[in-house]
Design a protein around this motif. Sequence first.
Motif, mmCIF file in Angstrom:
data_model
loop_
_atom_site.group_PDB
_atom_site.id
_atom_site.type_symbol
_atom_site.label_atom_id
_atom_site.label_comp_id
_atom_site.label_asym_id
_atom_site.label_seq_id
_atom_site.Cartn_x
_atom_site.Cartn_y
_atom_site.Cartn_z
ATOM 1 N N GLY A 1 0.843 -1.194 0.000
ATOM 2 C CA GLY A 1 0.000 0.000 0.000
ATOM 3 C C GLY A 1 0.875 1.240 0.000
ATOM 4 O O GLY A 1 1.914 1.291 -0.656
ATOM 5 N N LYS A 2 0.467 2.211 0.760
ATOM 6 C CA LYS A 2 1.228 3.457 0.834
ATOM 7 C C LYS A 2 2.589 3.229 1.473
ATOM 8 O O LYS A 2 2.709 2.512 2.458
ATOM 9 C CB LYS A 2 0.437 4.490 1.642
ATOM 10 N N TYR A 3 3.621 3.850 0.891
ATOM 11 C CA TYR A 3 4.958 3.770 1.470
ATOM 12 C C TYR A 3 5.231 5.036 2.261
ATOM 13 O O TYR A 3 5.105 6.142 1.754
ATOM 14 C CB TYR A 3 6.021 3.606 0.377
ATOM 15 N N ASP A 4 5.575 4.850 3.515
ATOM 16 C CA ASP A 4 5.952 5.966 4.380
ATOM 17 C C ASP A 4 7.344 5.662 4.913
ATOM 18 O O ASP A 4 7.586 4.569 5.442
ATOM 19 C CB ASP A 4 4.958 6.110 5.538
ATOM 20 N N ILE A 5 8.261 6.596 4.766
ATOM 21 C CA ILE A 5 9.651 6.358 5.111
ATOM 22 C C ILE A 5 9.855 6.000 6.576
ATOM 23 O O ILE A 5 10.842 5.355 6.946
ATOM 24 C CB ILE A 5 10.519 7.584 4.746
ATOM 25 N N HIS A 6 8.881 6.355 7.435
ATOM 26 C CA HIS A 6 8.996 6.035 8.858
ATOM 27 C C HIS A 6 7.972 4.992 9.306
ATOM 28 O O HIS A 6 8.315 4.033 10.010
ATOM 29 C CB HIS A 6 8.828 7.310 9.691
ATOM 30 N N LYS A 7 6.709 5.132 8.879
ATOM 31 C CA LYS A 7 5.649 4.291 9.414
ATOM 32 C C LYS A 7 5.371 3.030 8.595
ATOM 33 O O LYS A 7 4.777 2.084 9.104
ATOM 34 C CB LYS A 7 4.354 5.106 9.525
ATOM 35 N N SER A 8 5.768 3.021 7.335
ATOM 36 C CA SER A 8 5.471 1.867 6.475
ATOM 37 C C SER A 8 6.604 1.667 5.483
ATOM 38 O O SER A 8 6.481 1.972 4.296
ATOM 39 C CB SER A 8 4.145 2.084 5.737
ATOM 40 N N ASN A 9 7.712 1.153 5.989
ATOM 41 C CA ASN A 9 8.908 1.040 5.159
ATOM 42 C C ASN A 9 9.412 -0.407 5.097
ATOM 43 O O ASN A 9 8.781 -1.332 5.592
ATOM 44 C CB ASN A 9 10.010 1.977 5.672
ATOM 45 N N ALA B 1 14.457 11.489 9.120
ATOM 46 C CA ALA B 1 14.454 11.594 7.659
ATOM 47 C C ALA B 1 13.102 12.091 7.164
ATOM 48 O O ALA B 1 13.026 12.939 6.266
ATOM 49 C CB ALA B 1 14.772 10.231 7.043
ATOM 50 N N LYS B 2 12.027 11.588 7.767
ATOM 51 C CA LYS B 2 10.700 12.051 7.386
ATOM 52 C C LYS B 2 10.491 13.499 7.799
ATOM 53 O O LYS B 2 9.933 14.306 7.043
ATOM 54 C CB LYS B 2 9.630 11.168 8.027
ATOM 55 N N ALA B 3 10.956 13.856 8.990
ATOM 56 C CA ALA B 3 10.789 15.214 9.483
ATOM 57 C C ALA B 3 11.529 16.222 8.607
ATOM 58 O O ALA B 3 11.071 17.355 8.422
ATOM 59 C CB ALA B 3 11.281 15.306 10.928
ATOM 60 N N LEU B 4 12.658 15.784 8.037
ATOM 61 C CA LEU B 4 13.465 16.670 7.195
ATOM 62 C C LEU B 4 13.071 16.589 5.723
ATOM 63 O O LEU B 4 13.648 17.277 4.882
ATOM 64 C CB LEU B 4 14.945 16.326 7.347
#
Length: 224
Positions: free
Chosen positions: A123-131, A162-165
């Motif tokens: 599904g959705k790729y999130d660099i912090h929550k779904s990697n 990384a996500k925050a930046l």
Amino acid sequence: MGNRQPVSFGHREPQKKFRSRSPPPSPTRIERLELWSSPLENSVAAAAGGLHSYLVVRTHNYTTQIFEKLGDGLVHIRKVSRQEMQNKRNGNKAQLLSSAGRKDLKSHMSLRTLKRWARSHEGKYDIHKSNCHRMASDVWNRAVKDKSLHVAVLQLRLSYWAKALGFGASQQSVQGEARVGQLAGGRQQDKEAKKKRDKEELDELRREVKERIRRYERERALLR
């Protein structure tokens, strides 16, 4: 007194008995599960220590496959040789983080089960929550039977910052190919991809059933 049957003392031909055996193991039974990591291809991310993690699975039929989640949100599964993995270890600085043999895995652990668990992360790729790290660690922890073998999600703090930046997703594959991007065609292509995958899984199931029947009949013939 009732009629008694005469007692025979003659030679009696021994009857052949079919000894019951457990069914032969599935060709896709997991024999070994490994958790690997490799440096990211992006030089900035690699300099910061960014890693891509994935699973390497060996089955009873001596097939080795890689499970990895990429930036397109899909879990990519492909066959790989042990020599290729050794080359990755030498040239790409890949590291074997953990390994588990059949005695360390839950009973009746099959390739289909691992695929189902891995694809639940699509599904959705999130660099912090779904990697890639969350997929690999979750499937690993669900496969091993002892909690002492559980692993933590890799690089939680790094992925958070990384996500925050505003850095992008983990887009490095074990093949070193640029296979990441948005699926063209929207929902229609998604349906076609799902249909193709379902057919592949059904074909795999049919091959497994045929192989188990063939092995069972071969063992039974040896006992006659």
